[in-house]
Design a protein around this motif. Structure first.
Motif, PDB file in Angstrom:
ATOM      1  N   GLN A 153     113.146  29.295  94.998  1.00  0.00           N
ATOM      2  CA  GLN A 153     111.868  29.009  94.341  1.00  0.00           C
ATOM      3  C   GLN A 153     111.963  29.264  92.839  1.00  0.00           C
ATOM      4  N   TYR A 199     113.871  26.362  91.267  1.00  0.00           N
ATOM      5  CA  TYR A 199     113.044  25.155  91.156  1.00  0.00           C
ATOM      6  C   TYR A 199     111.991  25.300  90.064  1.00  0.00           C
ATOM      7  N   LYS A 200     111.475  26.494  89.884  1.00  0.00           N
ATOM      8  CA  LYS A 200     110.461  26.713  88.851  1.00  0.00           C
ATOM      9  C   LYS A 200     111.048  26.605  87.443  1.00  0.00           C
ATOM     10  N   LEU A 202     113.485  17.611  96.867  1.00  0.00           N
ATOM     11  CA  LEU A 202     113.016  18.231  98.108  1.00  0.00           C
ATOM     12  C   LEU A 202     114.120  18.246  99.161  1.00  0.00           C
ATOM     13  N   PHE A 215     116.794  20.769  98.615  1.00  0.00           N
ATOM     14  CA  PHE A 215     116.410  22.109  99.080  1.00  0.00           C
ATOM     15  C   PHE A 215     116.699  22.261 100.570  1.00  0.00           C
ATOM     16  N   SER A 261     107.711  26.741 103.819  1.00  0.00           N
ATOM     17  CA  SER A 261     108.652  26.866 102.704  1.00  0.00           C
ATOM     18  C   SER A 261     108.915  25.507 102.072  1.00  0.00           C
ATOM     19  N   ILE A 295     107.993  24.361  98.119  1.00  0.00           N
ATOM     20  CA  ILE A 295     108.949  23.742  97.201  1.00  0.00           C
ATOM     21  C   ILE A 295     108.413  22.395  96.730  1.00  0.00           C
TER      22      ILE A 295
END
Length: 335
Positions: free
Chosen positions: A202, A205-206, A226, A229, A245, A249
């Motif tokens: 996470q 990705y942020k 996506l 992930f 989860s 995402i």
């Protein structure tokens, strides 16, 4: 692992409830992203330039409408090059440029792979199979927090290299070279607990951002991130992550990869001449046309369109008190 490069919207809809709706969200307008291209207009009213992309428009019998550029008709590919300057970069060039970023960050070369040229002139790379070592004073946690941005991202080949966007060749997970791929690799190498892995992913990705004009390419980029992930979690733990989860995402992606006119910082086609009508004391209607000052003066801070919002995940939102402050993208340019 899914070896097919075309991620089918019907599959997302069936396997991951609500996720496709999240991936279609535009947080600036509080609506869905829109097509921003005329390529689909012959399909009906829901496919016009300014029409929002709806889940119902791209699933069911329409589940194959959106596809990677390499799978599109050759004439359509050329028209998008002419009209929107849509050009996709071979993976070896993406790798070489991403390597330059990491060479500077690590202060040494060839950290993730070594570039090479075959006798026939083909450009390749040889992956470093050893665990990535970090320079003094830096750790893998610093690396995943390092913020990266891909501008005019198209299908986001610099972020995640699931396939070569020029040839359509699928790239196995262990050979990928994207900015996000590299972050996930070091997470895989350093984290064995699934909860800690999810938290680290996470964070990664942020700290990956991108923007794109055309709605179909934007959705392809979001979908690729996506599935990347899901692929990495499955590679690490032998099973897919929980739906909640995956949904979170998708939510991060929907904020960090957004639809924007990169030259103006606004929602595409949202600025321009604005007509206002006022009624005088005597009942007459006066019409006033106000041009966009930003367009006239080429000043990114003066447009009358809808400025795009992104989320600064590290700072608190003054309205909610929670981390994740909404800011205008152009405000970053003033710093």
């Amino acid at each position: 692992m899914q070896a097919e490069i075309d991620i089918l919207e019907n599959d997302i809809l069936e396997k991951y409830p609500e996720v496709l709706d999240i991936l279609l969200r535009d947080h600036t307008t509080q609506q869905n992203i829109f097509w921003a291209t005329d390529n689909y207009q012959e399909l009906g009213n829901e496919f016009q330039f300014h029409s929002q992309i709806k889940t119902t428009s791209i699933t069911g019998d329409n589940g194959h409408i959106i596809m990677p550029r390499v799978k599109k008709d050759k004439d359509l590919q050329q028209s998008r090059v002419r009209e929107m300057a849509e050009v996709f970069t071979p993976s070896w060039i993406c790798n070489a440029q991403n390597n330059l970023i990491d060479n500077a960050w690590f202060k040494i070369d060839n950290v993730f792979n070594t570039e090479s040229t075959l006798p026939d002139g083909t450009q390749k790379w040889e992956v470093n199979r050893n665990k990535i070592n970090f320079p003094e004073g830096k750790t893998w946690k610093h690396y995943i927090r390092d913020t990266r941005l891909e501008m005019a991202c198209g299908e986001a080949p610099y972020i995640t290299s699931r396939y070569d966007t020029t040839t359509g060749e699928f790239i196995p997970l262990e050979n990928r070279i994207g900015l996000l791929d590299r972050k996930l690799r070091v997470i895989n190498e350093n984290v064995d607990d699934s909860g800690e892995w999810l938290e680290a992913a996470q964070t990664a990705y942020k700290n990956i951002y991108a923007f794109e004009w055309q709605g179909d390419s934007l959705l392809l980029a979001r979908e690729a991130m996506l599935i990347t992930f899901i692929e990495n979690y499955s590679f690490k733990f032998g099973k897919e992550p929980l739906l909640k989860s995956i949904q979170y995402i998708a939510y991060i992606i929907s904020w960090n990869v957004w639809q924007m006119d990169g030259l103006k910082g606004v929602i595409p086609m949202s600025c321009g001449a604005k007509k206002t009508e006022t009624t005088t004391l005597f009942g007459d209607v006066e019409v006033k046309i106000e041009e966009c000052e930003g367009c006239m003066k080429d000043n990114i801070n003066k447009h009358n369109g809808i400025y795009c919002l992104i989320k600064d995940w590290g700072n608190k939102d003054p309205e909610t008190g929670r981390k994740g402050r909404k800011i205008k993208f152009i405000d970053l340019l003033k710093k």
